[in-house]
Motif scaffolding. Structure first.
Motif, PDB file in Angstrom:
ATOM      1  N   ILE A   1       0.874  -1.180   0.000  1.00 33.02           N
ATOM      2  CA  ILE A   1       0.000   0.000   0.000  1.00 33.02           C
ATOM      3  C   ILE A   1       0.907   1.226   0.000  1.00 33.02           C
ATOM      4  CG2 ILE A   1      -1.846   1.240   1.187  1.00 33.02           C
ATOM      5  CD1 ILE A   1      -2.522  -1.418   2.598  1.00 33.02           C
ATOM      6  N   LEU A   2       0.988   1.897  -1.139  1.00 31.08           N
ATOM      7  CA  LEU A   2       1.861   3.065  -1.283  1.00 31.08           C
ATOM      8  C   LEU A   2       0.999   4.308  -1.511  1.00 31.08           C
ATOM      9  CD1 LEU A   2       5.231   3.225  -3.097  1.00 31.08           C
ATOM     10  CD2 LEU A   2       3.570   5.050  -3.465  1.00 31.08           C
ATOM     11  N   SER A   3       1.163   5.303  -0.647  1.00 32.16           N
ATOM     12  CA  SER A   3       0.367   6.525  -0.737  1.00 32.16           C
ATOM     13  C   SER A   3       1.238   7.698  -1.171  1.00 32.16           C
ATOM     14  CB  SER A   3      -0.274   6.843   0.613  1.00 32.16           C
ATOM     15  OG  SER A   3      -1.124   5.794   1.023  1.00 32.16           O
ATOM     16  N   ASN A   4       0.793   8.418  -2.185  1.00 31.49           N
ATOM     17  CA  ASN A   4       1.458   9.635  -2.646  1.00 31.49           C
ATOM     18  C   ASN A   4       0.873  10.796  -1.850  1.00 31.49           C
ATOM     19  OD1 ASN A   4       2.489  11.863  -3.944  1.00 31.49           O
ATOM     20  ND2 ASN A   4       2.031  11.137  -6.013  1.00 31.49           N
ATOM     21  N   GLN A   5       1.680  11.364  -0.964  1.00 26.36           N
ATOM     22  CA  GLN A   5       1.205  12.429  -0.084  1.00 26.36           C
ATOM     23  C   GLN A   5       1.533  13.828  -0.598  1.00 26.36           C
ATOM     24  OE1 GLN A   5       1.577   9.937   4.123  1.00 26.36           O
ATOM     25  NE2 GLN A   5       3.306  11.169   3.428  1.00 26.36           N
ATOM     26  N   SER A   6       2.149  13.903  -1.768  1.00 24.23           N
ATOM     27  CA  SER A   6       2.535  15.210  -2.315  1.00 24.23           C
ATOM     28  C   SER A   6       1.356  15.868  -3.034  1.00 24.23           C
ATOM     29  CB  SER A   6       3.707  15.050  -3.282  1.00 24.23           C
ATOM     30  OG  SER A   6       3.285  14.386  -4.461  1.00 24.23           O
ATOM     31  N   ASP A   7       1.537  17.158  -3.342  1.00 22.32           N
ATOM     32  CA  ASP A   7       0.486  17.910  -4.039  1.00 22.32           C
ATOM     33  C   ASP A   7       0.719  17.995  -5.537  1.00 22.32           C
ATOM     34  OD1 ASP A   7      -0.889  18.475  -1.668  1.00 22.32           O
ATOM     35  OD2 ASP A   7       0.426  20.189  -1.252  1.00 22.32           O
ATOM     36  N   ASN A   8       1.986  17.865  -5.949  1.00 23.36           N
ATOM     37  CA  ASN A   8       2.280  18.093  -7.373  1.00 23.36           C
ATOM     38  C   ASN A   8       3.300  17.126  -7.979  1.00 23.36           C
ATOM     39  OD1 ASN A   8       4.456  18.968  -5.955  1.00 23.36           O
ATOM     40  ND2 ASN A   8       4.642  20.960  -6.954  1.00 23.36           N
ATOM     41  N   LEU A   9       3.605  16.041  -7.263  1.00 25.52           N
ATOM     42  CA  LEU A   9       4.578  15.087  -7.781  1.00 25.52           C
ATOM     43  C   LEU A   9       3.917  13.751  -8.129  1.00 25.52           C
ATOM     44  CD1 LEU A   9       7.683  15.511  -5.439  1.00 25.52           C
ATOM     45  CD2 LEU A   9       7.455  16.302  -7.800  1.00 25.52           C
ATOM     46  N   ALA A  10       4.374  13.173  -9.222  1.00 28.01           N
ATOM     47  CA  ALA A  10       3.949  11.826  -9.590  1.00 28.01           C
ATOM     48  C   ALA A  10       4.981  10.843  -9.037  1.00 28.01           C
ATOM     49  CB  ALA A  10       3.853  11.688 -11.100  1.00 28.01           C
ATOM     50  N   VAL A  11       4.510   9.765  -8.444  1.00 29.60           N
ATOM     51  CA  VAL A  11       5.406   8.723  -7.923  1.00 29.60           C
ATOM     52  C   VAL A  11       5.277   7.501  -8.819  1.00 29.60           C
ATOM     53  CG1 VAL A  11       5.992   7.258  -5.965  1.00 29.60           C
ATOM     54  CG2 VAL A  11       5.105   9.567  -5.575  1.00 29.60           C
ATOM     55  N   TYR A  12       6.413   6.993  -9.275  1.00 29.63           N
ATOM     56  CA  TYR A  12       6.425   5.805 -10.123  1.00 29.63           C
ATOM     57  C   TYR A  12       7.125   4.671  -9.387  1.00 29.63           C
ATOM     58  CZ  TYR A  12       5.257   8.935 -14.018  1.00 29.63           C
ATOM     59  OH  TYR A  12       4.641   9.850 -14.834  1.00 29.63           O
ATOM     60  N   VAL A  13       6.516   3.504  -9.405  1.00 35.30           N
ATOM     61  CA  VAL A  13       7.159   2.311  -8.849  1.00 35.30           C
ATOM     62  C   VAL A  13       7.812   1.568 -10.005  1.00 35.30           C
ATOM     63  CG1 VAL A  13       6.868   0.196  -7.524  1.00 35.30           C
ATOM     64  CG2 VAL A  13       5.372   2.159  -7.080  1.00 35.30           C
ATOM     65  N   ASP A  14       9.124   1.488  -9.967  1.00 37.32           N
ATOM     66  CA  ASP A  14       9.895   0.859 -11.044  1.00 37.32           C
ATOM     67  C   ASP A  14      10.030  -0.636 -10.749  1.00 37.32           C
ATOM     68  OD1 ASP A  14      11.647   0.156 -13.026  1.00 37.32           O
ATOM     69  OD2 ASP A  14      12.990   1.859 -12.731  1.00 37.32           O
ATOM     70  N   TRP A  15       9.031  -1.401 -11.153  1.00 38.11           N
ATOM     71  CA  TRP A  15       8.950  -2.816 -10.784  1.00 38.11           C
ATOM     72  C   TRP A  15      10.153  -3.626 -11.234  1.00 38.11           C
ATOM     73  CZ3 TRP A  15       5.709  -3.328  -7.128  1.00 38.11           C
ATOM     74  CH2 TRP A  15       4.502  -2.612  -7.103  1.00 38.11           C
ATOM     75  N   ASP A  16      10.649  -3.360 -12.431  1.00 36.05           N
ATOM     76  CA  ASP A  16      11.744  -4.186 -12.954  1.00 36.05           C
ATOM     77  C   ASP A  16      13.060  -3.980 -12.217  1.00 36.05           C
ATOM     78  OD1 ASP A  16      10.501  -5.792 -14.742  1.00 36.05           O
ATOM     79  OD2 ASP A  16      10.933  -4.587 -16.507  1.00 36.05           O
ATOM     80  N   ASN A  17      13.142  -2.949 -11.406  1.00 38.18           N
ATOM     81  CA  ASN A  17      14.350  -2.732 -10.610  1.00 38.18           C
ATOM     82  C   ASN A  17      14.138  -3.077  -9.138  1.00 38.18           C
ATOM     83  OD1 ASN A  17      16.416  -1.788 -12.452  1.00 38.18           O
ATOM     84  ND2 ASN A  17      15.137   0.010 -12.775  1.00 38.18           N
ATOM     85  N   CYS A  18      12.917  -3.474  -8.791  1.00 39.17           N
ATOM     86  CA  CYS A  18      12.653  -3.909  -7.408  1.00 39.17           C
ATOM     87  C   CYS A  18      13.159  -5.336  -7.217  1.00 39.17           C
ATOM     88  CB  CYS A  18      11.153  -3.854  -7.111  1.00 39.17           C
ATOM     89  SG  CYS A  18      10.435  -2.190  -7.138  1.00 39.17           S
ATOM     90  N   SER A  19      13.476  -5.675  -5.993  1.00 43.59           N
ATOM     91  CA  SER A  19      13.952  -7.037  -5.712  1.00 43.59           C
ATOM     92  C   SER A  19      13.534  -7.451  -4.306  1.00 43.59           C
ATOM     93  CB  SER A  19      15.478  -7.130  -5.856  1.00 43.59           C
ATOM     94  OG  SER A  19      16.115  -6.263  -4.934  1.00 43.59           O
ATOM     95  N   PHE A  20      13.566  -8.756  -4.078  1.00 44.27           N
ATOM     96  CA  PHE A  20      13.213  -9.321  -2.767  1.00 44.27           C
ATOM     97  C   PHE A  20      14.389 -10.165  -2.297  1.00 44.27           C
ATOM     98  CE2 PHE A  20      11.211 -12.355   0.138  1.00 44.27           C
ATOM     99  CZ  PHE A  20      10.424 -11.504   0.913  1.00 44.27           C
ATOM    100  N   VAL A  21      14.817  -9.932  -1.069  1.00 42.45           N
ATOM    101  CA  VAL A  21      16.005 -10.612  -0.549  1.00 42.45           C
ATOM    102  C   VAL A  21      15.681 -11.327   0.762  1.00 42.45           C
ATOM    103  CG1 VAL A  21      18.373 -10.316   0.290  1.00 42.45           C
ATOM    104  CG2 VAL A  21      17.540  -8.905  -1.602  1.00 42.45           C
ATOM    105  N   VAL A  22      16.046 -12.604   0.839  1.00 46.62           N
ATOM    106  CA  VAL A  22      15.945 -13.373   2.091  1.00 46.62           C
ATOM    107  C   VAL A  22      17.341 -13.422   2.678  1.00 46.62           C
ATOM    108  CG1 VAL A  22      15.361 -15.582   3.141  1.00 46.62           C
ATOM    109  CG2 VAL A  22      14.029 -14.739   1.203  1.00 46.62           C
ATOM    110  N   LYS A  23      17.497 -12.954   3.907  1.00 43.04           N
ATOM    111  CA  LYS A  23      18.827 -12.770   4.499  1.00 43.04           C
ATOM    112  C   LYS A  23      19.665 -14.047   4.514  1.00 43.04           C
ATOM    113  CE  LYS A  23      21.198 -10.925   8.548  1.00 43.04           C
ATOM    114  NZ  LYS A  23      21.031 -10.322   9.901  1.00 43.04           N
ATOM    115  N   HIS A  24      19.072 -15.178   4.939  1.00 42.43           N
ATOM    116  CA  HIS A  24      19.879 -16.390   5.068  1.00 42.43           C
ATOM    117  C   HIS A  24      20.231 -17.014   3.716  1.00 42.43           C
ATOM    118  CE1 HIS A  24      15.673 -17.954   5.274  1.00 42.43           C
ATOM    119  NE2 HIS A  24      16.164 -18.910   4.500  1.00 42.43           N
ATOM    120  N   LYS A  25      19.561 -16.559   2.638  1.00 39.48           N
ATOM    121  CA  LYS A  25      19.893 -17.027   1.291  1.00 39.48           C
ATOM    122  C   LYS A  25      20.815 -16.051   0.580  1.00 39.48           C
ATOM    123  CE  LYS A  25      17.504 -20.877   0.788  1.00 39.48           C
ATOM    124  NZ  LYS A  25      18.141 -22.165   0.434  1.00 39.48           N
ATOM    125  N   ASN A  26      20.645 -14.752   0.905  1.00 37.37           N
ATOM    126  CA  ASN A  26      21.468 -13.696   0.332  1.00 37.37           C
ATOM    127  C   ASN A  26      21.423 -13.683  -1.196  1.00 37.37           C
ATOM    128  OD1 ASN A  26      23.060 -11.436   0.753  1.00 37.37           O
ATOM    129  ND2 ASN A  26      24.972 -12.574   0.547  1.00 37.37           N
TER     130      ASN A  26
END
Length: 239
Positions: free
Chosen positions: A78-103
């Motif tokens: 759940i991502l909320s844009n709290q600004s009045d004049n900015l667009a927020v983009y989620v760059d999915w292809d650069n997001c990643s998920f990391v499990v610490k014990h697997k690294n």
């Protein structure tokens, strides 16, 4: 002097205690192991503050009070844009998920109602307009499996494969499993969320003035819950 015989009442009581203990142990063994998936919001808020984004965006996750040990296959962002004049983009292809014990860094996939496309296809960034909210179910690429009958990809594996540690060829992994199951140790994982901010009139134009990215690490703690948590009167108790 004749040896005194065992009292019938004592014998019945002993057998009763043994029977109750046996049934109790069977009941405990039959209770499904459960865990709690905890989002460390304080650390995320601190990162937003350091990057001067605290007044522009807020990041939360919808989580259940408890899950089966391998029950988490996706997360609801759940991502909320709290600004009045900015667009927020989620760059999915650069997001990643990391499990610490697997690294190991794993590619994040934004789920759609019908995932029938090739998972390797690039994902378009999601736009969150000012004062608007984005709610997305996300998981990782390796969690998906294709349903041959439906012809779509579905999340079939856990985001964090805890039971897989039990039979791991690595001794350290097996040891970690025992510690986790006995509640002597917690597991950690994190979502590396990549955001871009732009004025509404500019937007994102491929190859032209792409706004710098902001990387927010969203950490999670996985805690094994005691077996008593599964009892009806303890369902809402915090672990």
């Amino acid at each position: 002097m004749a040896q005194q015989s065992t009292s019938p009442n004592l014998l019945v009581l002993t057998l009763y205690i043994i029977g109750v203990s046996y049934v109790f142990n069977l009941m405990v063994e039959s209770i499904q192991d459960q865990m709690k998936f905890i989002y460390d919001k304080a650390k995320v808020d601190e990162q937003l503050k350091q990057q001067e984004l605290a007044d522009k965006v807020s990041i939360a996750f919808k989580l259940k009070p408890c899950y089966d040990i391998d029950g988490v296959k996706e997360l609801t962002l759940i991502l909320s844009n709290q600004s009045d004049n900015l667009a927020v983009y989620v760059d999915w292809d650069n997001c990643s998920f990391v499990v610490k014990h697997k690294n190991i860094s794993r590619r994040v996939i934004r789920k759609s109602p019908d995932v029938s496309r090739d998972l390797g296809v690039p994902q378009s960034p999601s736009l969150v307009a000012p004062s608007q909210k984005l709610i997305e179910n996300i998981t990782t690429e390796d969690v998906f499996g294709k349903d041959q009958e439906k012809g779509v990809y579905e999340a079939k594996k856990p985001l964090v494969n805890i039971t897989g540690l039990k039979n791991s060829p690595a001794k350290a992994q097996r040891k970690l499993y025992k510690k986790f199951m006995s509640r002597r140790e917690e597991l950690e994982c994190s979502l590396q969320l990549v955001l871009r901010f732009s004025e509404l009139r500019v937007g994102l134009v491929p190859g032209e003035n792409v706004p710098p990215l902001s990387i927010i690490t969203c950490p999670f703690i996985i805690r094994k819950l005691p077996w008593t948590y599964a009892l009806p009167w303890n369902k809402k108790r915090k672990g």
